[in-house]
Scaffold this motif. Structure first.
Motif, mmCIF file in Angstrom:
data_model
loop_
_atom_site.group_PDB
_atom_site.id
_atom_site.type_symbol
_atom_site.label_atom_id
_atom_site.label_comp_id
_atom_site.label_asym_id
_atom_site.label_seq_id
_atom_site.Cartn_x
_atom_site.Cartn_y
_atom_site.Cartn_z
ATOM 1 N N GLY A 6 1.032 -5.534 -9.248
ATOM 2 C CA GLY A 6 2.033 -4.952 -10.135
ATOM 3 C C GLY A 6 3.276 -4.486 -9.410
ATOM 4 N N MET A 7 3.616 -5.135 -8.313
ATOM 5 C CA MET A 7 4.758 -4.744 -7.499
ATOM 6 C C MET A 7 5.899 -5.754 -7.653
ATOM 7 S SD MET A 7 3.540 -1.963 -6.117
ATOM 8 C CE MET A 7 4.198 -1.463 -4.522
ATOM 9 N N LEU A 8 7.082 -5.346 -7.206
ATOM 10 C CA LEU A 8 8.275 -6.181 -7.310
ATOM 11 C C LEU A 8 8.911 -6.328 -5.938
ATOM 12 C CD1 LEU A 8 10.341 -7.628 -9.194
ATOM 13 C CD2 LEU A 8 11.570 -5.438 -9.300
ATOM 14 N N GLU A 33 0.832 -1.210 0.000
ATOM 15 C CA GLU A 33 0.000 0.000 0.000
ATOM 16 C C GLU A 33 0.867 1.261 0.000
ATOM 17 O OE1 GLU A 33 -2.368 -0.274 3.488
ATOM 18 O OE2 GLU A 33 -3.653 -1.898 2.734
ATOM 19 N N LEU A 34 1.887 1.267 0.857
ATOM 20 C CA LEU A 34 2.760 2.428 0.932
ATOM 21 C C LEU A 34 3.538 2.626 -0.361
ATOM 22 C CD1 LEU A 34 4.254 2.317 4.542
ATOM 23 C CD2 LEU A 34 2.916 4.177 3.535
ATOM 24 N N GLY A 35 3.972 1.513 -0.967
ATOM 25 C CA GLY A 35 4.674 1.631 -2.241
ATOM 26 C C GLY A 35 3.832 2.356 -3.271
ATOM 27 N N GLU A 36 2.566 1.953 -3.362
ATOM 28 C CA GLU A 36 1.666 2.611 -4.308
ATOM 29 C C GLU A 36 1.515 4.088 -3.966
ATOM 30 O OE1 GLU A 36 -1.755 0.152 -3.835
ATOM 31 O OE2 GLU A 36 -1.046 -1.392 -5.239
ATOM 32 N N ARG A 37 1.424 4.387 -2.688
ATOM 33 C CA ARG A 37 1.219 5.772 -2.256
ATOM 34 C C ARG A 37 2.467 6.624 -2.510
ATOM 35 N NH1 ARG A 37 -3.350 6.809 0.516
ATOM 36 N NH2 ARG A 37 -3.580 9.038 0.939
ATOM 37 N N LEU A 38 3.633 6.023 -2.339
ATOM 38 C CA LEU A 38 4.883 6.753 -2.487
ATOM 39 C C LEU A 38 5.414 6.745 -3.922
ATOM 40 C CD1 LEU A 38 6.573 5.535 0.805
ATOM 41 C CD2 LEU A 38 5.950 7.898 0.272
ATOM 42 N N ASN A 52 7.231 0.718 -7.048
ATOM 43 C CA ASN A 52 6.709 -0.650 -7.097
ATOM 44 C C ASN A 52 7.676 -1.630 -6.444
ATOM 45 O OD1 ASN A 52 8.771 -0.733 -9.032
ATOM 46 N ND2 ASN A 52 7.659 -2.183 -10.325
ATOM 47 N N ARG A 53 8.692 -1.126 -5.722
ATOM 48 C CA ARG A 53 9.749 -1.983 -5.191
ATOM 49 C C ARG A 53 9.697 -2.063 -3.663
ATOM 50 N NH1 ARG A 53 14.801 -2.065 -8.836
ATOM 51 N NH2 ARG A 53 13.774 -2.068 -10.866
#
Length: 290
Positions: A153-155, A109-114, A117-118
């Protein structure tokens, strides 16, 4: 090929626990991106949505982007009843595997917000002969995690960390190969390999080369008793010239992040990171002249 300096960033708390100080340092030194591990001595995963939004805005206003959530996900015991080694949790209490999957959800969730995708992850606190004895257990959790990441869609970036089951290059390469997911790749830290008294090149690099998607930079020497000690980049045992040459020859186009762990005696983390950046720049200039 784009120059390394054009793909270079820093983990913010290697500069300061104060995020603005760290962002100002990165921008003033021509860095391109930041990784977030802890802010104000709190782990990144406890940031509120509002705090994350502010950090992203502050980074972008300085021409920086957030490249990775340097999370502590899976720095925990596979089985709390078994004896394990432990390492730095970066302001995160010991938690169960189930709780770490909840932490992974928050990291995604934080990755998407920031805007990244890593997500950096690990392979559970180290046990005796972990790959020989517990590979299936480790792979099962990593496979589940990779599926969660792929759905969004994250890595996931699996880092070699001597205090974890995937402590060294050959171990994380084995785990990545068995999981066999496009959503799980390796965060290669040659300094960590040397911290564990393993040669990072050519042996370590050769093991992980096909899975590398991110690189951390630190350096180390061993004292008279063989104990590792952090030093500025270029002043230690890691053969960075060989690494950079091999990465270029292999067509690596990913990012590099300074994570020195070096603080000069009587000095600050900011001063130590500045010294490492100077050492790295000297090394890169030497490479460019060859």
């Amino acid at each position: 090929m784009e120059r390394i300096i054009d793909r270079l960033g820093v983990i913010t708390d290697e500069v300061s626990s104060d995020i603005i100080t760290a962002l100002d340092f990165a921008a003033a030194n021509g860095l391109k991106h930041i990784e977030i591990r802890s802010v104000d001595n709190r782990n990144v995963l406890v940031l509120s949505d509002e705090e994350a939004d502010r950090i992203r805005t502050e980074a972008q206003s300085r021409g920086l982007f957030i490249s990775c959530i340097a999370s502590p996900v899976f720095k925990c015991a596979l089985d709390a009843s078994r004896q394990v080694a432990e390492g730095d949790r970066f302001n995160q209490a010991e938690r169960s595997v189930t709780e770490h999957f909840a932490m992974l959800e928050r990291a995604l969730e934080l990755g998407e917000r920031l805007g990244t995708n890593r997500i950096r992850i690990f392979s559970f606190w180290r046990e005796e002969e972990p790959i020989a004895r517990f590979e299936a257990e480790i792979v099962s959790h990593l496979t589940r995690a990779a599926k969660l990441a792929e759905e969004r869609g994250m890595l996931l970036l699996l880092e070699n960390e001597p205090s974890c089951n995937g402590g060294f290059a050959v171990e994380i390469a084995r785990l990545a190969a068995v999981v066999q997911s496009p959503a799980l790749r390796i965060l290669w830290d040659p300094g960590n390999e040397q911290y564990g008294s393993k040669p990072s090149y050519p042996e370590g690099y050769s093991a992980v080369r096909e899975f590398i998607a991110h690189v951390h930079l630190k350096d180390v020497v061993l004292d008279a008793e063989g104990k590792p000690r952090a030093v500025p980049i270029g002043a230690g045992l890691v053969p960075y010239e060989a690494h950079f040459h091999a990465l270029r020859e292999d067509g690596y186009t990913g990012l590099f992040t300074i994570e020195t762990h070096y603080i000069p005696e009587g000095g600050t983390a900011l001063e130590g990171t500045a010294m490492s950046l100077t050492g790295l720049n000297t090394l890169l200039e030497r490479l460019q002249s060859k």
